[in-house]
Design a protein around this motif. Structure first.
Motif, PDB file in Angstrom:
ATOM      1  N   SER A   1       7.811  14.764  -5.355  1.00  0.00           N
ATOM      2  CA  SER A   1       8.434  13.641  -6.062  1.00  0.00           C
ATOM      3  C   SER A   1       9.501  12.976  -5.205  1.00  0.00           C
ATOM      4  O   SER A   1       9.602  11.739  -5.160  1.00  0.00           O
ATOM      5  N   ILE A   2      10.297  13.774  -4.507  1.00  0.00           N
ATOM      6  CA  ILE A   2      11.324  13.222  -3.608  1.00  0.00           C
ATOM      7  C   ILE A   2      10.658  12.416  -2.497  1.00  0.00           C
ATOM      8  O   ILE A   2      11.087  11.305  -2.173  1.00  0.00           O
ATOM      9  N   ALA A   3       9.591  12.984  -1.914  1.00  0.00           N
ATOM     10  CA  ALA A   3       8.874  12.275  -0.850  1.00  0.00           C
ATOM     11  C   ALA A   3       8.247  10.989  -1.383  1.00  0.00           C
ATOM     12  O   ALA A   3       8.259   9.952  -0.701  1.00  0.00           O
ATOM     13  N   ALA A   4       7.711  11.033  -2.595  1.00  0.00           N
ATOM     14  CA  ALA A   4       7.079   9.846  -3.187  1.00  0.00           C
ATOM     15  C   ALA A   4       8.098   8.743  -3.431  1.00  0.00           C
ATOM     16  O   ALA A   4       7.817   7.561  -3.176  1.00  0.00           O
TER      17      ALA A   4
ATOM     18  N   VAL B   1      10.436   3.481  -1.865  1.00  0.00           N
ATOM     19  CA  VAL B   1      11.585   2.712  -1.376  1.00  0.00           C
ATOM     20  C   VAL B   1      11.281   2.105  -0.005  1.00  0.00           C
ATOM     21  O   VAL B   1      11.522   0.913   0.227  1.00  0.00           O
ATOM     22  N   CYS B   2      10.723   2.914   0.903  1.00  0.00           N
ATOM     23  CA  CYS B   2      10.404   2.398   2.240  1.00  0.00           C
ATOM     24  C   CYS B   2       9.339   1.313   2.174  1.00  0.00           C
ATOM     25  O   CYS B   2       9.429   0.309   2.876  1.00  0.00           O
ATOM     26  N   GLY B   3       8.332   1.510   1.330  1.00  0.00           N
ATOM     27  CA  GLY B   3       7.296   0.493   1.180  1.00  0.00           C
ATOM     28  C   GLY B   3       7.854  -0.814   0.650  1.00  0.00           C
ATOM     29  O   GLY B   3       7.486  -1.896   1.109  1.00  0.00           O
ATOM     30  N   ALA B   4       8.760  -0.708  -0.313  1.00  0.00           N
ATOM     31  CA  ALA B   4       9.374  -1.919  -0.861  1.00  0.00           C
ATOM     32  C   ALA B   4      10.229  -2.615   0.190  1.00  0.00           C
ATOM     33  O   ALA B   4      10.214  -3.849   0.294  1.00  0.00           O
ATOM     34  N   LEU B   5      10.962  -1.845   0.986  1.00  0.00           N
ATOM     35  CA  LEU B   5      11.777  -2.452   2.038  1.00  0.00           C
ATOM     36  C   LEU B   5      10.915  -3.097   3.117  1.00  0.00           C
ATOM     37  O   LEU B   5      11.247  -4.171   3.634  1.00  0.00           O
ATOM     38  N   ILE B   6       9.800  -2.460   3.461  1.00  0.00           N
ATOM     39  CA  ILE B   6       8.911  -3.023   4.473  1.00  0.00           C
ATOM     40  C   ILE B   6       8.246  -4.288   3.955  1.00  0.00           C
ATOM     41  O   ILE B   6       8.210  -5.321   4.622  1.00  0.00           O
ATOM     42  N   GLY B   7       7.713  -4.211   2.760  1.00  0.00           N
ATOM     43  CA  GLY B   7       6.922  -5.319   2.245  1.00  0.00           C
ATOM     44  C   GLY B   7       7.704  -6.459   1.652  1.00  0.00           C
ATOM     45  O   GLY B   7       7.284  -7.611   1.710  1.00  0.00           O
ATOM     46  N   PHE B   8       8.855  -6.148   1.070  1.00  0.00           N
ATOM     47  CA  PHE B   8       9.562  -7.185   0.327  1.00  0.00           C
ATOM     48  C   PHE B   8      11.032  -7.288   0.710  1.00  0.00           C
ATOM     49  O   PHE B   8      11.823  -7.856  -0.020  1.00  0.00           O
ATOM     50  N   GLY B   9      11.377  -6.725   1.860  1.00  0.00           N
ATOM     51  CA  GLY B   9      12.760  -6.771   2.318  1.00  0.00           C
ATOM     52  C   GLY B   9      13.127  -8.153   2.819  1.00  0.00           C
ATOM     53  O   GLY B   9      12.389  -9.124   2.694  1.00  0.00           O
TER      54      GLY B   9
ATOM     55  N   ALA C   1       2.451  14.376  -8.871  1.00  0.00           N
ATOM     56  CA  ALA C   1       3.461  15.437  -8.845  1.00  0.00           C
ATOM     57  C   ALA C   1       4.016  15.706 -10.239  1.00  0.00           C
ATOM     58  O   ALA C   1       4.414  16.827 -10.548  1.00  0.00           O
ATOM     59  N   SER C   2       4.026  14.685 -11.083  1.00  0.00           N
ATOM     60  CA  SER C   2       4.533  14.894 -12.459  1.00  0.00           C
ATOM     61  C   SER C   2       3.594  15.748 -13.284  1.00  0.00           C
ATOM     62  O   SER C   2       3.989  16.271 -14.331  1.00  0.00           O
TER      63      SER C   2
ATOM     64  N   LEU D   1       0.823  -1.209   0.000  1.00  0.00           N
ATOM     65  CA  LEU D   1       0.000   0.000   0.000  1.00  0.00           C
ATOM     66  C   LEU D   1       0.856   1.257   0.000  1.00  0.00           C
ATOM     67  O   LEU D   1       0.516   2.250  -0.654  1.00  0.00           O
ATOM     68  N   LEU D   2       1.964   1.222   0.700  1.00  0.00           N
ATOM     69  CA  LEU D   2       2.872   2.368   0.721  1.00  0.00           C
ATOM     70  C   LEU D   2       3.496   2.594  -0.654  1.00  0.00           C
ATOM     71  O   LEU D   2       3.619   3.740  -1.103  1.00  0.00           O
ATOM     72  N   VAL D   3       3.880   1.509  -1.326  1.00  0.00           N
ATOM     73  CA  VAL D   3       4.417   1.622  -2.688  1.00  0.00           C
ATOM     74  C   VAL D   3       3.353   2.203  -3.618  1.00  0.00           C
ATOM     75  O   VAL D   3       3.635   3.090  -4.430  1.00  0.00           O
ATOM     76  N   LEU D   4       2.124   1.725  -3.508  1.00  0.00           N
ATOM     77  CA  LEU D   4       1.037   2.222  -4.347  1.00  0.00           C
ATOM     78  C   LEU D   4       0.777   3.700  -4.084  1.00  0.00           C
ATOM     79  O   LEU D   4       0.638   4.496  -5.022  1.00  0.00           O
ATOM     80  N   PHE D   5       0.735   4.075  -2.814  1.00  0.00           N
ATOM     81  CA  PHE D   5       0.523   5.485  -2.473  1.00  0.00           C
ATOM     82  C   PHE D   5       1.658   6.353  -3.006  1.00  0.00           C
ATOM     83  O   PHE D   5       1.420   7.433  -3.555  1.00  0.00           O
TER      84      PHE D   5
END
Length: 157
Positions: free
Chosen positions: A41-44, A49-57, A23-24, A11-15
């Motif tokens: 864009s930087i925040a997104a 990255v954080c969502g990917a690390l949380i979900g698929f780390g 932003a684009s 969900l974090l990656v999707l958001f």
């Protein structure tokens, strides 16, 4: 627990992807190398990255730790007082930002927040100092956002 990590990470990656896409679409401003979509864009990208690390780390590929190896959870008044302490830090930051300036108020707020979450005083200061300098460089130097200097006005550049 790991299923929840995968769900919340996804969900974090999707958001983050939605924020990046939105932003684009922000219009660029004439004469500027960056526009209003830069910071979102930087925040997104950070969210993605954080969502990917949380979900698929790497946590998802290991066995769940046994309860005997997990640190004890805090209970009682310390856990209940944490939200109140964070509200006090936020209110104090808002009240002290102009008189003390961004640098001192932010250092105090980051240090206090780290202490609230159990970090030692030395570690809190070592976390706060580079964080405040990094935010200063990003906003004041790169994005040209005026930050209040407060007590450090004689040293402002």
């Amino acid at each position: 627990m790991y299923c929840n990590d995968r769900l919340s990470g996804s969900l974090l990656v999707l958001f983050g992807a939605l924020v990046l896409w939105r932003a684009s679409t922000f219009p660029s401003l004439a004469g500027l190398e960056y526009g209003p979509g830069l910071f979102p864009s930087i925040a997104a990208i950070g969210l993605i990255v954080c969502g990917a690390l949380i979900g698929f780390g790497s946590r998802g590929r290991r066995k769940a730790p046994s309860t005997s190896t997990m640190p004890p959870r805090q209970t009682g008044w310390r856990m209940a007082a944490r939200p109140l302490a964070l509200l006090i830090v936020i209110l104090g930051y808002g009240l002290l930002l102009d008189p003390l300036g961004f640098h001192i108020a932010s250092f105090m707020a980051v240090s206090a927040t780290a202490l609230i979450f159990g970090m030692r005083a030395g570690g809190a200061a070592l976390l706060a100092l580079p964080l405040v300098i990094g935010v200063h460089l990003l906003f004041y130097s790169l994005l040209r956002v005026p930050l209040p200097w407060g007590l450090l006005t004689p040293m402002a550049w």
